[in-house]
Design an enzyme around this catalytic site. Structure first.
Site, PDB file in Angstrom:
ATOM      1  N   LEU A 105       1.471 -58.974 -26.905  1.00  0.00           N
ATOM      2  CA  LEU A 105       0.818 -59.336 -25.645  1.00  0.00           C
ATOM      3  C   LEU A 105      -0.348 -60.248 -26.019  1.00  0.00           C
ATOM      4  O   LEU A 105      -1.133 -59.917 -26.915  1.00  0.00           O
ATOM      5  CB  LEU A 105       0.320 -58.079 -24.924  1.00  0.00           C
ATOM      6  CG  LEU A 105      -0.196 -58.266 -23.492  1.00  0.00           C
ATOM      7  CD1 LEU A 105      -0.019 -56.980 -22.688  1.00  0.00           C
ATOM      8  CD2 LEU A 105      -1.655 -58.693 -23.443  1.00  0.00           C
ATOM      9  N   GLY A 113     -10.709 -62.915 -21.058  1.00  0.00           N
ATOM     10  CA  GLY A 113     -11.852 -62.327 -20.352  1.00  0.00           C
ATOM     11  C   GLY A 113     -11.834 -62.591 -18.859  1.00  0.00           C
ATOM     12  O   GLY A 113     -12.836 -62.419 -18.177  1.00  0.00           O
ATOM     13  N   GLY A 115      -9.098 -61.450 -16.789  1.00  0.00           N
ATOM     14  CA  GLY A 115      -8.176 -60.557 -16.085  1.00  0.00           C
ATOM     15  C   GLY A 115      -6.700 -60.791 -16.358  1.00  0.00           C
ATOM     16  O   GLY A 115      -5.851 -60.072 -15.839  1.00  0.00           O
ATOM     17  N   GLY A 117      -5.055 -60.519 -19.304  1.00  0.00           N
ATOM     18  CA  GLY A 117      -4.516 -59.447 -20.151  1.00  0.00           C
ATOM     19  C   GLY A 117      -4.212 -58.213 -19.311  1.00  0.00           C
ATOM     20  O   GLY A 117      -3.172 -57.573 -19.479  1.00  0.00           O
ATOM     21  N   ASP A 143       1.889 -51.528 -31.410  1.00  0.00           N
ATOM     22  CA  ASP A 143       1.239 -51.763 -32.711  1.00  0.00           C
ATOM     23  C   ASP A 143       0.154 -52.799 -32.476  1.00  0.00           C
ATOM     24  O   ASP A 143       0.470 -53.984 -32.362  1.00  0.00           O
ATOM     25  CB  ASP A 143       2.236 -52.403 -33.696  1.00  0.00           C
ATOM     26  CG  ASP A 143       2.946 -51.387 -34.535  1.00  0.00           C
ATOM     27  OD1 ASP A 143       2.270 -50.537 -35.123  1.00  0.00           O
ATOM     28  OD2 ASP A 143       4.188 -51.478 -34.585  1.00  0.00           O
ATOM     29  N   TYR A 153      -6.167 -51.719 -25.624  1.00  0.00           N
ATOM     30  CA  TYR A 153      -5.148 -50.779 -25.122  1.00  0.00           C
ATOM     31  C   TYR A 153      -5.782 -49.427 -24.764  1.00  0.00           C
ATOM     32  O   TYR A 153      -5.403 -48.812 -23.767  1.00  0.00           O
ATOM     33  CB  TYR A 153      -4.032 -50.609 -26.155  1.00  0.00           C
ATOM     34  CG  TYR A 153      -3.231 -51.878 -26.327  1.00  0.00           C
ATOM     35  CD1 TYR A 153      -2.442 -52.353 -25.285  1.00  0.00           C
ATOM     36  CD2 TYR A 153      -3.290 -52.625 -27.494  1.00  0.00           C
ATOM     37  CE1 TYR A 153      -1.722 -53.534 -25.411  1.00  0.00           C
ATOM     38  CE2 TYR A 153      -2.564 -53.806 -27.628  1.00  0.00           C
ATOM     39  CZ  TYR A 153      -1.790 -54.252 -26.588  1.00  0.00           C
ATOM     40  OH  TYR A 153      -1.091 -55.418 -26.704  1.00  0.00           O
ATOM     41  N   PHE A 156      -7.070 -48.997 -21.376  1.00  0.00           N
ATOM     42  CA  PHE A 156      -6.080 -48.751 -20.324  1.00  0.00           C
ATOM     43  C   PHE A 156      -5.362 -47.414 -20.502  1.00  0.00           C
ATOM     44  O   PHE A 156      -4.284 -47.205 -19.955  1.00  0.00           O
ATOM     45  CB  PHE A 156      -5.068 -49.900 -20.291  1.00  0.00           C
ATOM     46  CG  PHE A 156      -5.661 -51.176 -19.770  1.00  0.00           C
ATOM     47  CD1 PHE A 156      -5.752 -51.415 -18.398  1.00  0.00           C
ATOM     48  CD2 PHE A 156      -6.196 -52.114 -20.634  1.00  0.00           C
ATOM     49  CE1 PHE A 156      -6.329 -52.577 -17.908  1.00  0.00           C
ATOM     50  CE2 PHE A 156      -6.782 -53.285 -20.153  1.00  0.00           C
ATOM     51  CZ  PHE A 156      -6.852 -53.516 -18.784  1.00  0.00           C
TER      52      PHE A 156
HETATM   53  C1  LIG Z   1      -6.426 -58.692 -26.254  1.00  0.00           C
HETATM   54  C2  LIG Z   1      -6.165 -59.701 -25.138  1.00  0.00           C
HETATM   55  C3  LIG Z   1      -4.692 -59.686 -24.770  1.00  0.00           C
HETATM   56  C4  LIG Z   1      -7.004 -59.318 -23.884  1.00  0.00           C
HETATM   57  O1  LIG Z   1      -6.691 -60.241 -22.851  1.00  0.00           O
HETATM   58  P1  LIG Z   1      -7.798 -60.755 -21.810  1.00  0.00           P
HETATM   59  O2  LIG Z   1      -7.110 -61.711 -20.892  1.00  0.00           O
HETATM   60  O3  LIG Z   1      -8.977 -61.252 -22.534  1.00  0.00           O
HETATM   61  O4  LIG Z   1      -8.154 -59.383 -21.092  1.00  0.00           O
HETATM   62  P2  LIG Z   1      -8.736 -59.161 -19.592  1.00  0.00           P
HETATM   63  O5  LIG Z   1      -9.721 -60.231 -19.265  1.00  0.00           O
HETATM   64  O6  LIG Z   1      -7.602 -58.991 -18.653  1.00  0.00           O
HETATM   65  O7  LIG Z   1      -9.472 -57.778 -19.742  1.00  0.00           O
HETATM   66  C5  LIG Z   1      -9.037 -56.632 -19.015  1.00  0.00           C
HETATM   67  C6  LIG Z   1      -9.940 -55.501 -19.332  1.00  0.00           C
HETATM   68  O8  LIG Z   1      -9.827 -55.177 -20.718  1.00  0.00           O
HETATM   69  C7  LIG Z   1     -11.109 -55.189 -21.311  1.00  0.00           C
HETATM   70  N1  LIG Z   1     -10.965 -55.703 -22.658  1.00  0.00           N
HETATM   71  C8  LIG Z   1     -10.490 -56.916 -23.020  1.00  0.00           C
HETATM   72  N2  LIG Z   1     -10.487 -57.020 -24.366  1.00  0.00           N
HETATM   73  C9  LIG Z   1     -10.972 -55.838 -24.830  1.00  0.00           C
HETATM   74  C10 LIG Z   1     -11.221 -55.313 -26.124  1.00  0.00           C
HETATM   75  N3  LIG Z   1     -10.960 -56.017 -27.223  1.00  0.00           N
HETATM   76  N4  LIG Z   1     -11.725 -54.060 -26.230  1.00  0.00           N
HETATM   77  C11 LIG Z   1     -11.986 -53.311 -25.119  1.00  0.00           C
HETATM   78  N5  LIG Z   1     -11.773 -53.751 -23.863  1.00  0.00           N
HETATM   79  C12 LIG Z   1     -11.273 -55.003 -23.733  1.00  0.00           C
HETATM   80  C13 LIG Z   1     -11.955 -56.107 -20.452  1.00  0.00           C
HETATM   81  O9  LIG Z   1     -13.330 -55.805 -20.571  1.00  0.00           O
HETATM   82  C14 LIG Z   1     -11.418 -55.817 -19.077  1.00  0.00           C
HETATM   83  O10 LIG Z   1     -11.997 -54.631 -18.579  1.00  0.00           O
HETATM   84  P3  LIG Z   1     -12.272 -54.428 -16.983  1.00  0.00           P
HETATM   85  O11 LIG Z   1     -11.148 -55.113 -16.244  1.00  0.00           O
HETATM   86  O12 LIG Z   1     -12.255 -52.950 -16.820  1.00  0.00           O
HETATM   87  O13 LIG Z   1     -13.579 -55.065 -16.747  1.00  0.00           O
HETATM   88  C15 LIG Z   1      -6.608 -61.131 -25.539  1.00  0.00           C
HETATM   89  O14 LIG Z   1      -7.944 -61.093 -25.960  1.00  0.00           O
HETATM   90  C16 LIG Z   1      -5.755 -61.760 -26.643  1.00  0.00           C
HETATM   91  O15 LIG Z   1      -4.722 -62.354 -26.362  1.00  0.00           O
HETATM   92  N6  LIG Z   1      -6.244 -61.677 -27.883  1.00  0.00           N
HETATM   93  C17 LIG Z   1      -5.546 -62.325 -29.014  1.00  0.00           C
HETATM   94  C18 LIG Z   1      -4.206 -61.724 -29.258  1.00  0.00           C
HETATM   95  C19 LIG Z   1      -4.236 -60.221 -29.470  1.00  0.00           C
HETATM   96  O16 LIG Z   1      -5.068 -59.712 -30.244  1.00  0.00           O
HETATM   97  N7  LIG Z   1      -3.308 -59.534 -28.806  1.00  0.00           N
HETATM   98  C20 LIG Z   1      -3.113 -58.135 -28.956  1.00  0.00           C
HETATM   99  C21 LIG Z   1      -2.194 -57.959 -30.094  1.00  0.00           C
HETATM  100  S1  LIG Z   1      -1.260 -56.525 -30.036  1.00  0.00           S
END
Ligand SMILES: CC(C)(COP(=O)(O)OP(=O)(O)OC[C@H]1O[C@@H](n2cnc3c(N)ncnc32)[C@H](O)[C@@H]1OP(=O)(O)O)[C@@H](O)C(=O)NCCC(=O)NCCS
Length: 173
Positions: A105, A113, A115, A117, A143, A153, A156
């Site tokens: 994902l 940041g 929404g 994800g 994983d 994760y 959530f």
């Molecule tokens: C991890 C990832 C998917 C998050 O996506 P994003 O679009 O930034 O997430 P969102 O903006 O939708 O955040 C949703 C919620 O998760 C929280 N959140 C996001 N990243 C977080 C983190 N690393 N730790 C804790 N909370 C986190 C946000 O604060 C937000 O909380 P809220 O809605 O309650 O205020 C993104 O940062 C990413 O693609 N990272 C690089 C690839 C990666 O590491 N993927 C996961 C591999 S398994």
């Protein structure tokens, strides 16, 4: 502004960058092949329509077009041994159980940041729930690539597994 749909060859996989080369490379080179063989299914977040493309371009996302990918998730069936699950959850299961594996994902680095994800994860959980009505799957297994991803994760409701803080599990039932 954004909608989710199954990945096809029309999507611009090369233009996607989440800041993690391994994930970018998987989307570019492997996702469609695996989909063709039934190994995994990938869903992409894309602009809803031409109006969304124009709005995003005005907001400074100049490279965005109709085929751009903002984020993606992939799901597959998997089997896990209960030793790998959180101890208190493992008690209720037999030795190995079928699960839905959230293999990958990711969201575009310049859109993190906002929404996206959450949207992709909520959609993946819902797809896993719907599939589990027809084919047995006890929960969703992931994983995480690093501790920051694991925290995402956990935010959530996923719980760390006994054998690694980077493996997480969310029961469906
Ligand atoms: C991890 C990832 C998917 C998050 O996506 P994003 O679009 O930034 O997430 P969102 O903006 O939708 O955040 C949703 C919620 O998760 C929280 N959140 C996001 N990243 C977080 C983190 N690393 N730790 C804790 N909370 C986190 C946000 O604060 C937000 O909380 P809220 O809605 O309650 O205020 C993104 O940062 C990413 O693609 N990272 C690089 C690839 C990666 O590491 N993927 C996961 C591999 S398994």
């Amino acid at each position: 502004m954004i909608r989710l749909e199954p990945l096809t060859g029309h999507h611009d996989r090369k233009g996607f960058d989440c800041g993690r080369e391994a994930l970018n490379a998987w989307l570019r080179g492997t996702a469609l092949q695996h989909q063709g063989k039934g190994i995994s299914r990938t869903f992409v977040a894309v602009p809803h329509d031409e109006g969304a493309v124009q709005t995003l371009q005005r907001e400074g996302f100049e490279d965005i077009g109709r085929t751009s990918i903002f984020g993606f998730s992939s799901l597959a069936a998997a089997l896990v041994l209960i030793e790998s699950l959180p101890a208190e959850i493992a008690r209720r299961y037999p030795r190995q159980i079928p699960v839905t594996r959230l293999g990958r994902l990711a969201t575009r680095a310049d859109m993190q940041g906002q929404g996206l994800g959450r949207l992709l994860l909520t959609d993946a959980v819902e797809r896993a729930r719907v599939a589990a009505q027809s084919v047995g799957s006890a929960g969703i297994f992931v994983d995480a690539k690093d501790p920051a991803a694991a925290r995402f994760y956990e935010h959530f409701g996923f719980r760390q597994c006994a054998d690694s803080p980077l493996k997480l599990y969310l029961p469906i039932w």
